[in-house]
Scaffold this active site. Structure first.
Site, short mmCIF file in Angstrom:
data_model
loop_
_atom_site.label_atom_id
_atom_site.label_comp_id
_atom_site.label_asym_id
_atom_site.label_seq_id
_atom_site.Cartn_x
_atom_site.Cartn_y
_atom_site.Cartn_z
N GLU A 28 0.81 -1.21 0.00
CA GLU A 28 0.00 0.00 0.00
C GLU A 28 0.84 1.25 0.00
OE1 GLU A 28 -2.48 -0.71 3.44
OE2 GLU A 28 -2.35 -2.73 2.63
N CYS A 88 2.80 8.42 1.67
CA CYS A 88 3.21 7.42 2.66
C CYS A 88 3.59 6.15 1.90
CB CYS A 88 2.05 7.16 3.61
SG CYS A 88 2.35 5.80 4.75
N CYS A 98 5.46 -7.64 7.57
CA CYS A 98 6.31 -7.06 8.61
C CYS A 98 6.57 -8.12 9.66
CB CYS A 98 5.62 -5.86 9.24
SG CYS A 98 6.63 -5.00 10.45
N CYS A 151 -1.59 -3.84 14.65
CA CYS A 151 -1.26 -3.41 13.29
C CYS A 151 -1.53 -4.52 12.28
CB CYS A 151 0.20 -2.98 13.23
SG CYS A 151 0.72 -2.44 11.60
N GLY A 178 5.60 -2.42 6.91
CA GLY A 178 7.00 -2.79 7.13
C GLY A 178 7.75 -1.90 8.10
N SER A 230 7.66 5.07 17.02
CA SER A 230 6.36 4.54 17.40
C SER A 230 6.45 4.01 18.82
CB SER A 230 5.95 3.44 16.41
OG SER A 230 5.69 4.02 15.16
N HIS A 254 3.96 4.29 21.64
CA HIS A 254 2.68 3.65 22.00
C HIS A 254 2.47 3.35 23.48
CE1 HIS A 254 2.31 3.54 17.77
NE2 HIS A 254 3.06 2.48 17.58
N1 SAH Z 1 7.24 0.01 11.42
C1 SAH Z 1 7.20 1.44 11.42
C2 SAH Z 1 6.37 2.05 10.29
C3 SAH Z 1 5.02 1.43 10.01
S1 SAH Z 1 3.72 1.76 11.14
C4 SAH Z 1 6.72 1.93 12.77
O1 SAH Z 1 6.35 1.12 13.61
O2 SAH Z 1 6.76 3.13 13.00
C5 SAH Z 1 3.30 3.42 10.95
C6 SAH Z 1 2.41 3.96 12.06
O3 SAH Z 1 1.05 3.48 11.94
C7 SAH Z 1 2.90 3.52 13.43
O4 SAH Z 1 3.02 4.60 14.30
C8 SAH Z 1 1.81 2.55 13.83
O5 SAH Z 1 1.72 2.44 15.17
C9 SAH Z 1 0.57 3.11 13.20
N2 SAH Z 1 -0.53 2.12 13.14
C10 SAH Z 1 -0.44 0.82 12.79
N3 SAH Z 1 -1.64 0.21 12.91
C11 SAH Z 1 -2.50 1.14 13.35
C12 SAH Z 1 -3.90 1.11 13.67
N4 SAH Z 1 -4.63 0.00 13.56
N5 SAH Z 1 -4.48 2.27 14.08
C13 SAH Z 1 -3.74 3.41 14.18
N6 SAH Z 1 -2.43 3.49 13.90
C14 SAH Z 1 -1.81 2.37 13.50
#
Ligand code: SAH
Length: 373
Positions: free
Chosen positions: A108, A123, A130, A137, A180, A235, A237
């Site tokens: 994507e 993006c 991944c 995710c 990824g 990230s 969280h």
């Molecule tokens: N692996 C890298 C880049 C991909 S994720 C990383 O972890 O930063 C990119 C962003 O999307 C991350 O901050 C991730 O936490 C967020 N993300 C992934 N799934 C999500 C979801 N279901 N709802 C909201 N944000 C999400």
């Protein structure tokens, strides 16, 4: 119309191996190849400039007198190896592209129109699938399939530019926040950034590029030492190891304190303040205590906290079902951060109706073989 994946998420169409394409080259490496093939090396820059100008296609007519060269070259080296296999536009203008590669895999790539007229943010994905295993995710559900090549990352950027142009916009910023973990595919990500930011090729400023990571400490240090002048997003969280380990498995290897130390080193070396990404999950990481702890981590760091309301993906990797917190809870959380002097914002959730969260379009298409483009 197009079932791309079978029930075990294996690609269904065109299982040929990854092919070489012009996007695999930067100017020096194409000069070397042309020289080796008996052509004038100086053609390299003209060819690649035409490729980037054409957003991944080459206008042969504009290349006179290089047509003969082009014909010879493109017979075994096509301009690009990917194709656009789906394009979904949401009500807010967010455009989600599914980019398919020669081996049948797809990722994507998302274009988000800015509030400012004429510009958009892009993006890109860095891997197919991944390996990180973040519980909330969608990208990680099937594990890692493979790294993307630098050329495949560049091609997503070119598809984005084409999509932006057709919407009367240009790509002003680019984030590695698709599928990824970019720091787990370091060399190819850095190679792609080189071409995307080369003034003669992609011409996107390095300051406009953000690499987002789950927190791989050696990768953060390597990125700092590469002096690329790109922006870093972390990230996080969760501010405490117990919660973060549950959400983000690599935390067992690189705990919060180590990641924050790496973020400080990145800032010291690059002068660029990292962004902290925080996906808000009801009852998991949204308490007052966690807001206080997060503010504590930001003490003296001045990082910008980006709060992302969770985008539901159904049952998560562990079988847990997360929820987005109530609006009042999220406001209280951000209020605590701001009271403590932390710069914090909510990231607007964009393109909900086109499954804009990580890995969602690919999943939707896999489960709905009759989806239309
Ligand atoms: N692996 C890298 C880049 C991909 S994720 C990383 O972890 O930063 C990119 C962003 O999307 C991350 O901050 C991730 O936490 C967020 N993300 C992934 N799934 C999500 C979801 N279901 N709802 C909201 N944000 C999400």
């Amino acid at each position: 119309m197009f079932p791309f994946f079978d029930s075990r998420d294996r690609p269904l169409y065109n299982n040929s191996p990854v092919t070489a394409a012009l996007t695999d080259y930067d100017i020096p490496s194409l000069e070397a190849r042309l020289g080796g093939d008996g052509f004038l090396p100086s053609h390299a820059s003209r060819l690649l400039k035409a490729l980037y100008r054409g957003n991944g296609t080459i206008d042969v007519e504009s290349l006179t007198p290089g047509k003969r060269l082009l014909a010879r070259l493109t017979s075994d080296l096509p301009p690009r190896s990917s194709q656009l296999i789906a394009r979904h536009v949401s009500a807010d203008g967010t455009t989600k592209l599914l980019v398919g590669f020669a081996d049948g895999n797809a990722v994507e790539t998302v274009l988000m129109p800015s509030h400012r007229e004429g510009v958009a943010a892009g993006c890109v994905s860095s891997q197919v699938g991944c390996a990180m295993g973040c519980d909330f995710c969608a990208s990680t559900r099937g594990g890692l399939v493979r790294n993307l090549t630098a050329g495949e990352i560049v091609e997503q950027f070119l598809h984005l530019r084409a999509a932006a142009a057709s919407a009367g916009r240009r790509v002003k910023t680019l984030v590695f926040m698709g599928m990824g973990e970019p720091l787990a595919n370091f060399d190819n990500v850095v190679g792609a950034i080189g071409r995307i930011s080369d003034r003669r090729l992609g011409a996107l400023g390095r300051r406009q590029i953000t690499v987002s990571t789950v927190g791989l400490v050696p990768g953060i240090d390597k990125l700092a030492e590469a002096d690329l002048n790109v922006h870093l997003a972390l990230s996080l969280h969760a501010p405490d190891d117990a919660t973060r380990e549950r959400l983000v498995p690599p935390n067992r290897r690189y705990p919060v304190a180590d990641i924050m130390a790496a973020a400080r080193r990145f800032r010291a070396r690059s002068g660029r303040v990292p962004t902290i990404e925080y996906c808000m999950l009801a009852g998991v990481n949204d308490s007052d205590e966690q807001a206080e702890m997060l503010a504590g981590l930001m003490d003296g760091f001045r990082a910008h906290v980006n709060l992302i309301p969770y985008n539901a993906i159904g049952p998560d990797v562990s079988g847990a079902c997360y929820r987005r917190p109530e609006e009042t809870r999220m406001q209280r959380f951000v209020g605590i951060l701001r009271e403590r002097g932390v710069v914090a914002h909510f990231r607007a959730t964009r393109g909900d109706d086109v499954s804009a969260a990580c890995g969602q379009l690919r999943e939707t298409l896999a489960s709905q073989p009759t989806a239309s483009s």
